[in-house]
Design a protein around this motif. Structure first.
Motif, PDB file in Angstrom:
ATOM      1  N   LYS A   8       0.836  -1.202   0.000  1.00 31.01           N
ATOM      2  CA  LYS A   8       0.000   0.000   0.000  1.00 31.01           C
ATOM      3  C   LYS A   8       0.871   1.253   0.000  1.00 31.01           C
ATOM      4  N   THR A   9       1.926   1.233   0.783  1.00 29.11           N
ATOM      5  CA  THR A   9       2.845   2.369   0.829  1.00 29.11           C
ATOM      6  C   THR A   9       3.479   2.590  -0.539  1.00 29.11           C
ATOM      7  N   GLU A  10       3.883   1.514  -1.193  1.00 24.92           N
ATOM      8  CA  GLU A  10       4.483   1.625  -2.521  1.00 24.92           C
ATOM      9  C   GLU A  10       3.461   2.143  -3.540  1.00 24.92           C
ATOM     10  N   ILE A  11       2.238   1.665  -3.448  1.00 25.31           N
ATOM     11  CA  ILE A  11       1.195   2.088  -4.386  1.00 25.31           C
ATOM     12  C   ILE A  11       0.881   3.569  -4.200  1.00 25.31           C
ATOM     13  N   GLU A  12       0.800   4.004  -2.962  1.00 28.32           N
ATOM     14  CA  GLU A  12       0.495   5.407  -2.694  1.00 28.32           C
ATOM     15  C   GLU A  12       1.586   6.336  -3.209  1.00 28.32           C
ATOM     16  N   ALA A  13       2.796   5.816  -3.387  1.00 23.99           N
ATOM     17  CA  ALA A  13       3.912   6.618  -3.891  1.00 23.99           C
ATOM     18  C   ALA A  13       4.020   6.593  -5.420  1.00 23.99           C
ATOM     19  N   LEU A  14       3.157   5.846  -6.081  1.00 21.60           N
ATOM     20  CA  LEU A  14       3.216   5.776  -7.541  1.00 21.60           C
ATOM     21  C   LEU A  14       2.852   7.122  -8.160  1.00 21.60           C
ATOM     22  N   THR A  15       3.564   7.466  -9.198  1.00 15.94           N
ATOM     23  CA  THR A  15       3.255   8.675  -9.959  1.00 15.94           C
ATOM     24  C   THR A  15       2.236   8.318 -11.046  1.00 15.94           C
ATOM     25  N   SER A  16       1.720   9.329 -11.709  1.00 15.86           N
ATOM     26  CA  SER A  16       0.795   9.089 -12.824  1.00 15.86           C
ATOM     27  C   SER A  16       1.465   8.261 -13.911  1.00 15.86           C
ATOM     28  N   ALA A  17       2.734   8.528 -14.164  1.00 18.63           N
ATOM     29  CA  ALA A  17       3.468   7.762 -15.173  1.00 18.63           C
ATOM     30  C   ALA A  17       3.591   6.297 -14.758  1.00 18.63           C
ATOM     31  N   ASP A  18       3.837   6.061 -13.469  1.00 20.36           N
ATOM     32  CA  ASP A  18       3.911   4.685 -12.970  1.00 20.36           C
ATOM     33  C   ASP A  18       2.579   3.971 -13.151  1.00 20.36           C
ATOM     34  N   ILE A  19       1.504   4.659 -12.825  1.00 19.57           N
ATOM     35  CA  ILE A  19       0.169   4.062 -12.950  1.00 19.57           C
ATOM     36  C   ILE A  19      -0.133   3.754 -14.415  1.00 19.57           C
ATOM     37  N   ASN A  20       0.240   4.667 -15.294  1.00 20.77           N
ATOM     38  CA  ASN A  20       0.041   4.419 -16.727  1.00 20.77           C
ATOM     39  C   ASN A  20       0.842   3.206 -17.181  1.00 20.77           C
ATOM     40  N   GLU A  21       2.051   3.041 -16.640  1.00 17.64           N
ATOM     41  CA  GLU A  21       2.884   1.890 -16.992  1.00 17.64           C
ATOM     42  C   GLU A  21       2.248   0.594 -16.481  1.00 17.64           C
ATOM     43  N   VAL A  22       1.721   0.624 -15.266  1.00 21.83           N
ATOM     44  CA  VAL A  22       1.050  -0.552 -14.708  1.00 21.83           C
ATOM     45  C   VAL A  22      -0.120  -0.951 -15.601  1.00 21.83           C
ATOM     46  N   VAL A  23      -0.944   0.015 -15.970  1.00 21.48           N
ATOM     47  CA  VAL A  23      -2.114  -0.264 -16.803  1.00 21.48           C
ATOM     48  C   VAL A  23      -1.674  -0.785 -18.174  1.00 21.48           C
ATOM     49  N   SER A  24      -0.659  -0.172 -18.741  1.00 16.06           N
ATOM     50  CA  SER A  24      -0.166  -0.607 -20.049  1.00 16.06           C
ATOM     51  C   SER A  24       0.336  -2.052 -19.999  1.00 16.06           C
ATOM     52  N   LEU A  25       1.106  -2.372 -18.968  1.00 13.24           N
ATOM     53  CA  LEU A  25       1.614  -3.742 -18.826  1.00 13.24           C
ATOM     54  C   LEU A  25       0.472  -4.727 -18.597  1.00 13.24           C
ATOM     55  N   LEU A  26      -0.534  -4.311 -17.836  1.00 16.01           N
ATOM     56  CA  LEU A  26      -1.697  -5.185 -17.635  1.00 16.01           C
ATOM     57  C   LEU A  26      -2.430  -5.433 -18.943  1.00 16.01           C
ATOM     58  N   GLU A  27      -2.539  -4.393 -19.758  1.00 21.73           N
ATOM     59  CA  GLU A  27      -3.216  -4.555 -21.051  1.00 21.73           C
ATOM     60  C   GLU A  27      -2.482  -5.557 -21.926  1.00 21.73           C
ATOM     61  N   ASN A  28      -1.157  -5.561 -21.843  1.00 22.83           N
ATOM     62  CA  ASN A  28      -0.360  -6.460 -22.680  1.00 22.83           C
ATOM     63  C   ASN A  28      -0.245  -7.866 -22.110  1.00 22.83           C
ATOM     64  N   THR A  29      -0.278  -7.990 -20.779  1.00 22.20           N
ATOM     65  CA  THR A  29      -0.008  -9.285 -20.171  1.00 22.20           C
ATOM     66  C   THR A  29      -1.127  -9.798 -19.282  1.00 22.20           C
ATOM     67  N   GLY A  30      -2.156  -8.999 -19.071  1.00 21.54           N
ATOM     68  CA  GLY A  30      -3.225  -9.379 -18.156  1.00 21.54           C
ATOM     69  C   GLY A  30      -3.970 -10.621 -18.604  1.00 21.54           C
ATOM     70  N   ILE A  31      -4.343 -11.424 -17.642  1.00 22.41           N
ATOM     71  CA  ILE A  31      -5.047 -12.668 -17.932  1.00 22.41           C
ATOM     72  C   ILE A  31      -6.507 -12.397 -18.277  1.00 22.41           C
ATOM     73  N   ASN A  32      -7.151 -11.535 -17.503  1.00 24.57           N
ATOM     74  CA  ASN A  32      -8.570 -11.255 -17.709  1.00 24.57           C
ATOM     75  C   ASN A  32      -8.713  -9.862 -18.321  1.00 24.57           C
ATOM     76  N   ARG A  33      -8.859  -9.820 -19.603  1.00 21.18           N
ATOM     77  CA  ARG A  33      -8.916  -8.547 -20.330  1.00 21.18           C
ATOM     78  C   ARG A  33     -10.078  -7.661 -19.871  1.00 21.18           C
ATOM     79  N   ALA A  34     -11.216  -8.268 -19.566  1.00 21.67           N
ATOM     80  CA  ALA A  34     -12.383  -7.488 -19.127  1.00 21.67           C
ATOM     81  C   ALA A  34     -12.090  -6.786 -17.800  1.00 21.67           C
ATOM     82  N   GLU A  35     -11.459  -7.487 -16.863  1.00 19.33           N
ATOM     83  CA  GLU A  35     -11.099  -6.875 -15.580  1.00 19.33           C
ATOM     84  C   GLU A  35     -10.107  -5.732 -15.786  1.00 19.33           C
ATOM     85  N   VAL A  36      -9.161  -5.933 -16.677  1.00 18.30           N
ATOM     86  CA  VAL A  36      -8.155  -4.903 -16.960  1.00 18.30           C
ATOM     87  C   VAL A  36      -8.835  -3.665 -17.542  1.00 18.30           C
ATOM     88  N   GLN A  37      -9.760  -3.855 -18.470  1.00 21.15           N
ATOM     89  CA  GLN A  37     -10.457  -2.719 -19.072  1.00 21.15           C
ATOM     90  C   GLN A  37     -11.322  -1.991 -18.047  1.00 21.15           C
TER      91      GLN A  37
END
Length: 91
Positions: free
Chosen positions: A23-52
């Motif tokens: 939680k501490t690490e997540i709260e320190a994420l920048t907008s760019a970090d969050i965008n990277e997380v979402v981008s990686l999930l879109e490319n590698t996520g198992i459940n595409r509907a959950e990712v969207q």
């Protein structure tokens, strides 16, 4: 032989500590970090509907970090994927 309830309780305590650290690490994420997380999930996520759904919720949120923190309270595949990605980008 160890009592299974004691083992489960110990595992739950360890998981709770790790989630607090995450939680501490997540709260320190920048907008760019969050965008990277979402981008990686879109490319590698198992459940595409959950990712969207997560992507749409993050886009609407005023506190994007809080959306990701909430995933820790509802563990599942998406939660584990996010934790893994954050672990990789925060190294």
């Amino acid at each position: 032989m160890a009592d299974i309830t004691k083992v489960r309780a110990a595992a739950d305590m360890v998981k709770a500590r790790l989630n607090e650290k995450m939680k501490t690490e997540i709260e320190a994420l920048t907008s760019a970090d969050i965008n990277e997380v979402v981008s990686l999930l879109e490319n590698t996520g198992i459940n595409r509907a959950e990712v969207q759904n997560l992507k749409a919720e993050i886009a609407r949120a005023t506190n994007k970090n809080q959306v990701i923190v909430r995933l820790l309270d509802a563990p599942g595949v998406l939660c584990e994927q996010v934790k893994s990605i954050i672990g990789k980008i925060k190294k």
